[in-house]
Design an enzyme around this catalytic site. Structure first.
Site, mmCIF file in Angstrom:
data_model
loop_
_atom_site.group_PDB
_atom_site.id
_atom_site.type_symbol
_atom_site.label_atom_id
_atom_site.label_comp_id
_atom_site.label_asym_id
_atom_site.label_seq_id
_atom_site.Cartn_x
_atom_site.Cartn_y
_atom_site.Cartn_z
ATOM 1 C CG ASP A 201 -1.699 1.235 1.424
ATOM 2 O OD1 ASP A 201 -2.746 1.352 0.762
ATOM 3 O OD2 ASP A 201 -1.286 2.117 2.196
ATOM 4 C CE LYS A 205 -2.135 5.057 0.938
ATOM 5 N NZ LYS A 205 -2.305 4.618 2.339
#
Lengths: 428, 428
Positions: A201, A205
């Site tokens: 994750d 980003k």
């Protein structure tokens, strides 16, 4: 006054927050844009399901055609998540000249370039502030706030789950597995926590942030990734002893035209502003050649913070619509990236070794560092009460990754080294 | 490609930084806007003066007409500071349809409304990111990043000089006067430091931030101001003992439609993110109804950080020019402010009293608080070695300012109270 009509794709946590903010802050929104904003249609899987926000049943549909083909709808807000069918819907909406606001980090990290190119071709806006760091307006900051500067480093705590776990481990001396279970019980970690705890994750980003910060076509595959599942109580305790906190940091660096991006557990010096970012909070530290050190701190997730970013993007779209001015994001060209080699990636390192507890071992260990010209900042050696092996904790000065790999390879071959327990980057 | 021509008013510290960034980052600027940016003319007092940046002598002028009446110049960057003649030049430039970037906090705090109204009338942009908190893009964040939210509190460390002084006092246990002299020697404080140390500079910045954050027509006169010149070593030491750092905070609060704005030395709990903002750094903490807690941290002054904000504003103007889209800031209406009364302003308070060192005094003191219904969080009493008087340190629970004023007035009348040494707001 004719309202701007919005089609909402998805009514989960963030979607519910979007409905709430548009409703509760309508007066403020009108005063800022001169135009009411109306959520005209919402795509859901089951229109008959009970919702914890009041919505007229006519607004709910399970048929995407009712939104995509609706010519009254100017803006699509996509908060369904995942790659498919979100990507298909967004591309079709752009093809039809609709503007897009999305909170979808997976989509923007993997297909951002394709989506932005289509938007530029069609003269449409695509805003995606909510895709990184929830309520922190970091994407705007990189695109507009620092447009004049040359950013050379971005370090982010961009995953709340892992920061919650590491904070708890640090504050309570607890073990990773126990804290993970607690985080799952509290809803801070998912049943399958892999994407968070293994750093995937955060890597998505960082792909988005480094694309914008370095104005380069960074791909997810360019990000080296290591999660926190191997971080031990000992690492955290030794870190503290030496004045560091362990954080999962995304680190993107640029030197001249060469960049490197990695997500990894990192020892952060306690005096660094990132070291005191605790719990589910996120923070992004940005270093610019001209501006110097800056940091942006706030909630990284959650219904209302993320919805704030989505609706602020919606306000930007409405302002642009009123100025007849879509597609303003299409300015700016992106450079072909050049990735740093291991020889070019420099950092300090923390290494924890279990070694034979006998005379001359430390000399052998330090000799290996000397051989590959890695100089040492500090060395701690002490016997381990529960173990016939001694522990050696080393912090190096700045060294290149190629040399570090050679040092570690040599340790694997040395008889006196029982195991290389941990190797972390050091910052601050 | 035809460049956008810029007229620069002033070539002091920030002006020099602007010239440097436009020159050094020209390639990046072109890649972002598709258009070169040229500083065409610079207004200076003495064109023959030696400069520490290379500028063709033809570009320098001491005649403002050469810039204001130059039809090739589309944008005026004002970095001369002060009210006059900056205000006159800016209003004339707007009248002539030129866009404005300014770093002038005094001007924007006092005449921002007039300038923005003229800009709106003429369809021109006025950007002023550099007027508050140097390199931190906080104005953009309030206007765009949080456009969807209702901000209820803004707390800022927005003056680097006072934060440097308080940090040194805290870290070294030094006295105010000594640290001020040191700061003056280092160039962190001016020869006449009044505007900084008495909180006037911070008050101007808080006027700008609260106008934007609360979308209200706040005036400088609405800000209550108290500086740091009376902060003692004792206050800082007792603060530490109780877990607080003393900071000069600008605090703007809104409840329903009522607002209050003050600048004052404040005891900030060590766990609060503002407590660890040290030295000349600035930080602005923003609380929004939906987003919750956020903080923005960075350099508050200096040639290059401030110039970064100026040139990023310039990039925004150029983007708007290319879109034929000036005056976009003119969206949004401002509410008539309603100021809180003393009864509506709530805070915790720290009070240091010198009192007679005899039995029954503490009972008398606490009785006064009880009389006005101010409840106490903690009370410390101990004899002062250097003084026949004892010291009492009190932290109240949240109390309204009207009650606090009555309590303090009563203390002035009490025989057992020798003096009220300090009264500070408490946050965090």
């Amino acid at each position: 006054m004719k309202p701007i009509k919005v089609g909402l794709l998805g009514l989960g946590t963030v979607g519910t927050g979007v409905v709430r903010i548009v409703e509760n802050h309508q007066e403020d929104l009108v005063s800022q844009t001169g135009t009411p904003i109306e959520i005209a249609k919402i795509l859901v899987q089951d229109p008959s399901k009970q919702r914890n926000v009041a919505i007229h049943p006519d607004k709910l549909t399970d048929n995407p055609r009712e939104i995509l083909e609706n010519e009254e709808i100017d803006v699509i807000v996509e908060v369904m998540g995942g790659i498919d069918p979100a990507k298909t819907y967004i591309l079709e909406a752009l093809e039809r000249g609709k503007h897009i606001v999305t909170a979808n980090k997976d989509l923007m990290a993997l297909y951002g370039r394709e989506i932005l190119a289509k938007a530029s071709e069609k003269g449409c806006d695509v805003f995606y502030e909510a895709s990184v760091a929830g309520g922190i307006p970091i994407i705007r900051t990189l695109i507009e706030g620092f447009s004049s500067d040359r950013i050379t480093k971005i370090m982010g705590i961009v995953n709340g789950t892992t920061n919650y776990i590491l904070t708890k481990m640090s504050q309570e001396g607890a073990a990773y597995d126990d804290v993970l279970k607690e985080a799952q019980a509290l809803g801070y970690a998912e049943a399958d926590p892999t994407s968070d705890v293994e750093g995937l994750d955060a890597a998505r980003k960082m792909t988005i942030l480094s694309t914008l910060g370095f104005r380069s076509n960074v791909d997810l595959a360019d990000v080296s990734v290591k999660g926190i599942s191997q971080v031990s109580k000992e690492d955290i305790a030794y870190g503290k002893q030496l004045g560091y906190e362990v954080k999962l940091l995304g680190i993107a660096e640029r030197q001249d035209d060469y960049i490197s991006i990695g997500v990894q557990p990192t020892m952060v010096k306690k005096s660094h502003p990132l070291a005191s970012v605790n719990g589910v909070f996120n923070a992004v530290y940005v270093y610019g050649e001209a501006v110097g050190e800056t940091m942006f701190y706030g909630p990284g997730a959650g219904e209302m913070p993320t919805a704030t970013s989505v609706v602020s993007d919606l306000v930007a779209v409405v302002r642009n619509l009123k100025l007849n001015n879509g597609g303003r994001k299409s300015f700016g060209t992106y450079k072909e990236k050049k990735l740093k080699t291991d020889e070019q990636i420099l950092s300090k390192n923390y290494i924890l070794l279990h070694v034979a507890d006998r005379a001359g071992v430390l000399a052998q260990i330090t000799q290996v560092f000397a051989e590959y010209e890695v100089s040492l900042e500090s060395v701690l050696q002490h016997p381990n009460k529960n173990n016939p092996k001694a522990e050696i904790i080393i912090i190096t000065h700045e060294a290149n990754q190629a040399s570090m790999k050679k040092v570690l390879k040599k340790f694997e071959q040395l008889d006196v080294v029982d195991s290389i327990k941990s190797v972390y980057r050091v910052e601050g």
